[in-house]
Design a protein around this motif. Structure first.
Motif, PDB file in Angstrom:
ATOM      1  N   ARG A  41       0.981  -1.255  -0.091  1.00  0.00           N
ATOM      2  CA  ARG A  41       0.083   0.089  -0.013  1.00  0.00           C
ATOM      3  C   ARG A  41       0.884   1.441  -0.127  1.00  0.00           C
ATOM      4  NH1 ARG A  41      -3.945  -0.075   4.740  1.00  0.00           N
ATOM      5  NH2 ARG A  41      -4.862   1.663   3.590  1.00  0.00           N
ATOM      6  N   GLU A  43       0.858   4.016  -1.217  1.00  0.00           N
ATOM      7  CA  GLU A  43       0.475   5.578  -1.067  1.00  0.00           C
ATOM      8  C   GLU A  43       0.055   5.853   0.402  1.00  0.00           C
ATOM      9  OE1 GLU A  43      -3.068   2.547  -0.813  1.00  0.00           O
ATOM     10  OE2 GLU A  43      -1.278   2.936  -2.025  1.00  0.00           O
ATOM     11  N   ARG A  44       0.180   4.818   1.136  1.00  0.00           N
ATOM     12  CA  ARG A  44       0.174   5.187   2.639  1.00  0.00           C
ATOM     13  C   ARG A  44       1.472   4.685   3.468  1.00  0.00           C
ATOM     14  NH1 ARG A  44      -5.571   5.002   3.846  1.00  0.00           N
ATOM     15  NH2 ARG A  44      -5.019   5.258   6.132  1.00  0.00           N
ATOM     16  N   LYS A  45       2.399   4.149   2.747  1.00  0.00           N
ATOM     17  CA  LYS A  45       3.704   3.568   3.449  1.00  0.00           C
ATOM     18  C   LYS A  45       3.375   2.514   3.891  1.00  0.00           C
ATOM     19  CE  LYS A  45       5.439   8.369   4.069  1.00  0.00           C
ATOM     20  NZ  LYS A  45       6.067   9.267   5.155  1.00  0.00           N
ATOM     21  N   THR A  49      -3.583  -3.360   8.408  1.00  0.00           N
ATOM     22  CA  THR A  49      -4.947  -3.299   8.745  1.00  0.00           C
ATOM     23  C   THR A  49      -5.215  -4.700   9.530  1.00  0.00           C
ATOM     24  OG1 THR A  49      -5.750  -4.575   6.891  1.00  0.00           O
ATOM     25  CG2 THR A  49      -5.412  -2.226   6.611  1.00  0.00           C
ATOM     26  N   SER A  83       4.565   1.600   7.679  1.00  0.00           N
ATOM     27  CA  SER A  83       4.522   2.599   8.677  1.00  0.00           C
ATOM     28  C   SER A  83       3.805   2.294   9.750  1.00  0.00           C
ATOM     29  CB  SER A  83       3.829   3.690   8.051  1.00  0.00           C
ATOM     30  OG  SER A  83       2.422   3.462   7.405  1.00  0.00           O
ATOM     31  N   ASP A  86      -2.464   0.968  10.481  1.00  0.00           N
ATOM     32  CA  ASP A  86      -3.007   2.079   9.973  1.00  0.00           C
ATOM     33  C   ASP A  86      -3.730   2.875  10.803  1.00  0.00           C
ATOM     34  OD1 ASP A  86      -5.438   3.374   8.206  1.00  0.00           O
ATOM     35  OD2 ASP A  86      -4.306   2.426   6.506  1.00  0.00           O
ATOM     36  N   HIS A  88      -6.311   5.011  10.593  1.00  0.00           N
ATOM     37  CA  HIS A  88      -7.968   5.320  10.630  1.00  0.00           C
ATOM     38  C   HIS A  88      -8.425   3.971  10.445  1.00  0.00           C
ATOM     39  CE1 HIS A  88      -7.245   9.353   9.878  1.00  0.00           C
ATOM     40  NE2 HIS A  88      -6.250   9.239   8.788  1.00  0.00           N
TER      41      HIS A  88
END
Length: 284
Positions: A41, A43-45, A49, A83, A86, A88
């Motif tokens: 993923r 785009e979000r490093k 999830t 990262s 997540d 969110h």
């Protein structure tokens, strides 16, 4: 291996040991005995999830039965490793969960580390860019880690109001880099630079970003061509001997080595040596 996630709790996933394997929450490739897990993923490093935690946990558990997979590389897409959880999709929902639900989650995250440590294949981390939180713990769970000068590793649990004791960090990190250095990183949550990681033994080596994955996969292929049953024994003993006295460890290694001496790879090595040839190991 086929992965199925039902419509129920996303933290509960089940594997069926069938091949080929198609990942749902990460990328998987396989060649020459080496499997590569890519957290993808970018785009979000590459955050984790609930679903990716569960799939990764079950995937590494299932690798115990995947005799064709000799070595595993774990990496991230887009110039970063991972990262962490997540914000969110994990951290937000956690604030509304009950204690039993929270404990199910924290046990699941720890089970990912246990699954990585328990699977017999050597796991090599190819780590570029951000390597934080649960991502840092996935890196720590690897048997060897290779990075780039841009790698920034942070056990940043305290920055979100949590203890540094997460997913086995207080057990694994001091054994790797020492108690004082581990204490600093776990209390402050600061990033460990790539050069610190290399000097402290977190990284085995550093490569240029463009060369990282290829270099690590080359190392993985070399391991995959070796005596893989014996590699699995080495990994098991490296883990089990933490809790042994020296006398217990020496006896355990005597038993482990006697078992390895019963393998065909041991016989192949002798016969190749006697014939002045290079042994061709087959893992049996």
């Amino acid at each position: 291996m086929k992965h199925n996630i039902g419509a129920g709790n996303p933290m509960r996933a089940q594997f069926e040991p069938k091949a080929p394997y198609t990942a749902q929450h990460f990328a998987w490739s396989f060649a020459d005995g080496v499997g590569t897990v890519t957290l993808n993923r970018p785009e979000r490093k590459n955050p984790l999830t609930f679903q990716s935690y569960a799939e990764l946990r079950d995937f590494f558990n299932a690798l115990r039965f995947a005799t064709d997979v000799k070595c595993v590389v774990v990496t991230g897409a887009g110039g970063n490793f991972c990262s962490g959880g997540d914000v969110h999709e994990i951290i937000g929902p956690l604030t509304g969960m009950s204690m039993p639900e929270l404990l199910e989650f924290t046990r699941m995250t720890g089970d990912l580390v246990k699954a990585m440590r328990a699977c017999p294949q050597p796991i090599l981390g190819a780590i570029d860019g951000i390597c934080a939180g649960a991502g840092a713990m996935m890196a720590l769970a690897c048997d060897m880690r290779y990075g780039t000068a841009a790698a920034k590793t942070a056990f940043l649990f305290t920055r979100v109001g949590l203890a540094g004791a997460d997913m086995g960090a207080c057990a694994l990190l001091p054994r790797l880099i020492g108690q004082g250095r581990a204490s600093e990183l776990l209390f402050t949550g600061r990033s460990m630079t790539a050069q610190e990681g290399l000097a402290w033994g977190f990284f085995n080596d550093l490569y240029e970003p463009a060369d990282l994955l290829a270099q690590v996969q080359e190392t993985a292929r070399a391991l995959a061509s070796g005596p893989t049953f014996a590699h699995g024994m080495t990994k098991t003993m490296l883990s089990q001997e933490w809790a042994m006295t020296i006398d217990q460890a020496i006896e355990a290694e005597a038993q482990a080595q006697a078992i390895c001496m019963q393998t065909q790879d041991f016989r192949r090595a002798y016969e190749a040596f006697a014939a002045r040839q290079k042994p061709v190991f087959q893992g049996d």
